[in-house]
Design a protein around this motif. Sequence first.
Motif, mmCIF file in Angstrom:
data_model
loop_
_atom_site.group_PDB
_atom_site.id
_atom_site.type_symbol
_atom_site.label_atom_id
_atom_site.label_comp_id
_atom_site.label_asym_id
_atom_site.label_seq_id
_atom_site.Cartn_x
_atom_site.Cartn_y
_atom_site.Cartn_z
ATOM 1 N N LEU A 99 0.804 -1.217 0.000
ATOM 2 C CA LEU A 99 0.000 0.000 0.000
ATOM 3 C C LEU A 99 0.842 1.275 0.000
ATOM 4 C CD1 LEU A 99 -2.757 1.317 0.047
ATOM 5 C CD2 LEU A 99 -2.814 1.011 2.545
ATOM 6 N N VAL A 415 -8.484 -2.389 1.783
ATOM 7 C CA VAL A 415 -8.482 -1.091 1.101
ATOM 8 C C VAL A 415 -9.743 -0.946 0.264
ATOM 9 C CG1 VAL A 415 -7.253 0.371 -0.568
ATOM 10 C CG2 VAL A 415 -5.955 -1.007 1.058
ATOM 11 N N HIS A 439 -8.149 2.984 4.066
ATOM 12 C CA HIS A 439 -7.483 1.815 4.639
ATOM 13 C C HIS A 439 -8.069 1.581 6.022
ATOM 14 C CE1 HIS A 439 -4.175 0.246 7.366
ATOM 15 N NE2 HIS A 439 -4.543 -0.788 6.623
#
Length: 487
Positions: A99, A415, A439
């Motif tokens: 991420l 996510v 998130h």
Amino acid sequence: MSSEGFDATYAIVVLVVDILIRVVAVIYVPQNRKPQTATAWLLAIFLIPYAGIILFLLIGSSKLPKRRREKQREINAYILETTEGMDRVTHDATFPSWLQPIVELNRTLGSMPLVGGNTAKFYTEYEESLAAMTEAIGTAERYVHVEFYLVSWDATTAPFFDAMEAAVRRGVTVRVLLDHIASVRSPHYRRTIKKLTAIGAQWRLMLPVQPLKGKYQRPDLRNHRKLVVIDGEEAFTGSQNLVDSSYNKRANIRRGLHWKDLMVRFEGPIVAGINALFVTDWYSETNELLLRETPTRARPKLPHALDAQVVPSGPGFDLENNLRLFDSLLYSAQRKVIITSPYFVPDDSMLYAITNAAYRGLDVQLFASEIADQAVVYHAQRSYYEALLRAGVRIWLFRSPTLLHAKHFTIDDDVAVVGSSNMDMRSFSLDFEISIMLHGRDAVNRLREIEESYRQNSTEVTLDEWLTRPLRSKVLDNTARLTAAVQ
């Protein structure tokens, strides 16, 4: 000169001009354009040279006028200062290793940071979200910022307008932005403008096409964002416009057609990022740069709060910020991808990203609508279903007469992205959009519940069924696909 000689000269001139148009087009059109877009334009120019070149000159460039692009660069400095909450990001075991590079990508392209300490509440019912936004305006003490692609004063939205009027009377500054072309094409436009003036709101048209007033750009470049900000304390954004769920159109009312949307109410540092987009658009339309205002109430640090990042996109940016985000997330997914998009016309990169996810063995699903309000887009979208189904993507069509207009997707259990952006080439290149990357497993779990509610009201499309659809549908689908890349 005899009439025969004149005719021959005229024919030669026409032929020379025709050849020149084609030669110049081959040299100029492909510059800085995707091959598929350039090919579509060249096809139009070669088949209908005069009409094709006129269309190209009118809508062939997705760039805004130079001054507007300069304003976007100026405002990026303002956005870069919106960093409150970066220290609250939860870099724990739930933070995927893949991420952080995507966070940096978004930061590089759109200037916004990932910030922690946020909360999100999801609204799936049209009237419920309008009521929540109306109630929030009733608590405003300093300012209300309202920005919608389409604004209409009608029986459904009247309480919202009443709340804005009451806020003005309390001494609250109310600013409203509405897209010019989208609003002017809708019923009640004139009375809506009169109402905004009467209640004392400061309002402006976004991307106005008013050449007599010196305001002009490519007419199909639009501001498609939807957001409301209250005092910098809370913000709403998502897919819903400020209009009745039928859009007040006779054809929709006759068909019983209604829109189903998703709006999200945020609190926390992310509100400053959402408001920064309003400030950007207000500056673009008014030349007034609003000062950054800090919240009046201290924000507590919440133990299970949400990380969030605003990802702005549109013709004011040099790159397709939303497309790059979407593709990056699709290639990073490890287990599951679920997409909800009313207008799904992917470019080649996105089509490869989605089908590759399915070929990798991931659970990939797409929610779209059984019916549509835009025939060409509807058929262009359907032309991609066979490739998706062959790759193993499951396609769910939300049953009529409701048009599923929500725009969001989830990656694994970690996510999600919500906002105003469709997964089509118009949203990637021509429309100003707002996307929020989230998130946090609580938020993803809530979206999973919403996706399940869609599934309960949808019909799944199978490959065998799709291959046996009528020849007329196949012709319409494939023909409409040829127009998808003409941008």
